[in-house]
Enzyme design. Structure first.
Site, PDB file in Angstrom:
ATOM      1  CG  ASP A 144      -2.120   0.809   1.152  1.00 43.26           C
ATOM      2  OD1 ASP A 144      -2.615   0.990   0.031  1.00 43.26           O
ATOM      3  OD2 ASP A 144      -2.592   1.291   2.193  1.00 43.26           O
ATOM      4  CG  HIS A 145      -0.761   4.860   0.353  1.00 44.37           C
ATOM      5  ND1 HIS A 145      -1.144   5.867  -0.502  1.00 44.37           N
ATOM      6  CD2 HIS A 145      -1.874   4.467   1.004  1.00 44.37           C
ATOM      7  CE1 HIS A 145      -2.446   6.074  -0.381  1.00 44.37           C
ATOM      8  NE2 HIS A 145      -2.921   5.230   0.519  1.00 44.37           N
TER       9      HIS A 145
ATOM     10  CD  GLU B  80      -3.782   8.531  -3.745  1.00 44.26           C
ATOM     11  OE1 GLU B  80      -3.807   7.451  -3.109  1.00 44.26           O
ATOM     12  OE2 GLU B  80      -3.599   9.639  -3.210  1.00 44.26           O
TER      13      GLU B  80
ATOM     14  N   GLY C 207      -7.006   7.980   8.145  1.00 47.38           N
ATOM     15  CA  GLY C 207      -7.120   8.292   9.570  1.00 47.38           C
ATOM     16  C   GLY C 207      -8.582   8.350   9.973  1.00 47.38           C
TER      17      GLY C 207
ATOM     18  CG  HIS D 234      -6.870   4.950  -0.851  1.00 49.20           C
ATOM     19  ND1 HIS D 234      -5.662   4.554  -0.342  1.00 49.20           N
ATOM     20  CD2 HIS D 234      -6.926   4.458  -2.108  1.00 49.20           C
ATOM     21  CE1 HIS D 234      -5.014   3.853  -1.254  1.00 49.20           C
ATOM     22  NE2 HIS D 234      -5.754   3.782  -2.353  1.00 49.20           N
ATOM     23  N   GLY D 235      -9.355   5.424   2.629  1.00 48.79           N
ATOM     24  CA  GLY D 235      -9.957   6.132   3.761  1.00 48.79           C
ATOM     25  C   GLY D 235     -11.214   5.494   4.294  1.00 48.79           C
ATOM     26  N   GLY D 236     -11.187   4.162   4.475  1.00 43.36           N
ATOM     27  CA  GLY D 236     -12.384   3.450   4.913  1.00 43.36           C
ATOM     28  C   GLY D 236     -12.782   3.711   6.364  1.00 43.36           C
ATOM     29  CB  THR D 237     -10.794   4.107   9.503  1.00 46.49           C
ATOM     30  OG1 THR D 237      -9.980   2.958   9.326  1.00 46.49           O
ATOM     31  CG2 THR D 237     -11.100   4.305  10.999  1.00 46.49           C
TER      32      THR D 237
ATOM     33  CG  ASN E 280      -7.277   0.770   0.524  1.00 43.53           C
ATOM     34  OD1 ASN E 280      -7.755  -0.152  -0.105  1.00 43.53           O
ATOM     35  ND2 ASN E 280      -6.209   1.442   0.135  1.00 43.53           N
TER      36      ASN E 280
HETATM   37  P1  13P Z   1      -8.174   4.678   6.632  1.00 46.76           P
HETATM   38  O1  13P Z   1      -6.973   5.360   7.206  1.00 46.76           O
HETATM   39  O2  13P Z   1      -9.321   5.632   6.622  1.00 46.76           O
HETATM   40  O3  13P Z   1      -8.563   3.382   7.236  1.00 46.76           O
HETATM   41  O4  13P Z   1      -7.761   4.363   5.123  1.00 46.76           O
HETATM   42  C1  13P Z   1      -6.750   3.421   4.916  1.00 46.76           C
HETATM   43  C2  13P Z   1      -6.239   3.554   3.554  1.00 46.76           C
HETATM   44  O5  13P Z   1      -6.829   4.139   2.678  1.00 46.76           O
HETATM   45  C3  13P Z   1      -4.951   2.892   3.328  1.00 46.76           C
HETATM   46  O6  13P Z   1      -4.535   3.032   2.016  1.00 46.76           O
END
Ligand code: 13P
Length: 291
Positions: free
Chosen positions: A82-83, A135, A182, A215-218, A237
């Site tokens: 990832d990234h 991305e 985050g 991205h940014g699921g949390t 993610n």
């Molecule tokens: P979160 O930080 O929102 O869980 O996203 C994770 C992410 O996109 C990792 O690539």
């Protein structure tokens, strides 16, 4: 069917209007926990590591454990980097046996992003059946301790997105649409659903060729998740949610069993807590029973 790249399971997801969960792990207990959840739910799975845990554990060790578990698992499992902002490290992970690689050159100029992404795509395709994620635009927040401020984050331009995918030969695509890494500071984050839908139509309107990543699921509200799947999101993610679950379940177990000195029991409590969190994500993504 067990060792797969991300593209093949995401194409099935996009066709079936569900999404594959992609969970960031930093150790073996977490890897086993996400696999436990996916097997229990009969769901396809993407395990991902950012660069730091990959270096800390060692790519060869990580891949050996992944392949040992995945090759006899009853579900398809992908191992994704990832990234990664370093082209050479992307190549190293491809050589080691990761099955999906993300080159994140989104902070570079547009042309440099294309150049680096294409270099990784060409390399991974020459090594074997490895799919590549890139991305365009930048996702704000913190991932792997790399911080992108909200005002630095730029959303992906749909027309440019098509050119980007065509010129790089990318397999799966992560457009910035306003989701953030985050924990969200607000209950109603500003996400540009229509932008994802437009990009999906342009790229995949005549058949799914380049499935899309969110991205940014949390912390994303469940109704946002459903809408993003409708708009073409086929991989979500999730990172800090698992880290919080790990820390909280470790702490709670130790506080409740302060006189016990049995690491195996702490590990079991963590594994179970993460399994439940991942199971909930699989239900939200609609991938249960799809393996
Ligand atoms: P979160 O930080 O929102 O869980 O996203 C994770 C992410 O996109 C990792 O690539």
């Amino acid at each position: 069917m067990s060792i797969v790249n991300a593209k093949e399971i995401m194409i099935e997801a996009a066709k079936g209007k569900y999404a594959v969960g992609a969970f960031n792990i930093t150790d073996l207990i977490q890897m086993e926990a996400v696999i436990d959840a996916a097997i229990e739910k009969k769901a396809p799975l993407i395990i991902q590591t950012s660069v730091k845990p990959s270096k800390f554990l060692g790519t060869d060790v990580l891949v050996a454990i992944y392949r040992t578990i995945a090759q006899s698992a009853p579900i398809p499992i992908c191992l994704h980097l990832d990234h990664c902002t370093d082209v050479d490290y992307c190549k190293k992970c491809a050589d080691s046996g990761y099955t999906n690689i993300m080159i994140d050159a989104s902070k570079q100029s547009y042309e440099e992003n294309i150049r680096q992404t294409k270099e990784v795509v060409d390399y991974c395709h020459s090594v074997g059946d490895i799919s590549v994620e890139g991305e365009l635009g930048t996702v704000s927040g913190v991932e792997d301790q790399i911080k992108v401020a909200e005002d630095e984050a730029a959303l992906a331009n749909p027309v440019q997105a098509v050119e980007f995918v065509e010129r790089t030969g990318l397999d799966i695509f992560a457009p910035a649409i306003g989701t953030a890494h985050g924990v969200y500071k607000t209950k109603n984050p500003k996400v540009d659903f229509e932008r994802l839908g437009k990009i999906n139509k342009l790229l995949n309107g005549n058949g799914i060729k380049t499935p899309l990543v969110v991205h940014g699921g949390t912390g994303l509200p469940e109704d946002y998740i459903q809408k993003l799947i409708e708009m073409g999101g086929a991989k979500f993610n999730v990172s800090p949610e698992l880290k919080h679950t790990l820390i909280d379940s470790t702490y709670e177990y130790i506080v409740a069993h302060r006189d016990e000195y049995d690491p195996g029991k702490v590990d079991a409590a963590v594994r179970d807590a993460i399994r439940k969190a991942v199971g909930h994500w699989i239900d939200m993504l609609g991938s249960a029973g799809k393996a």
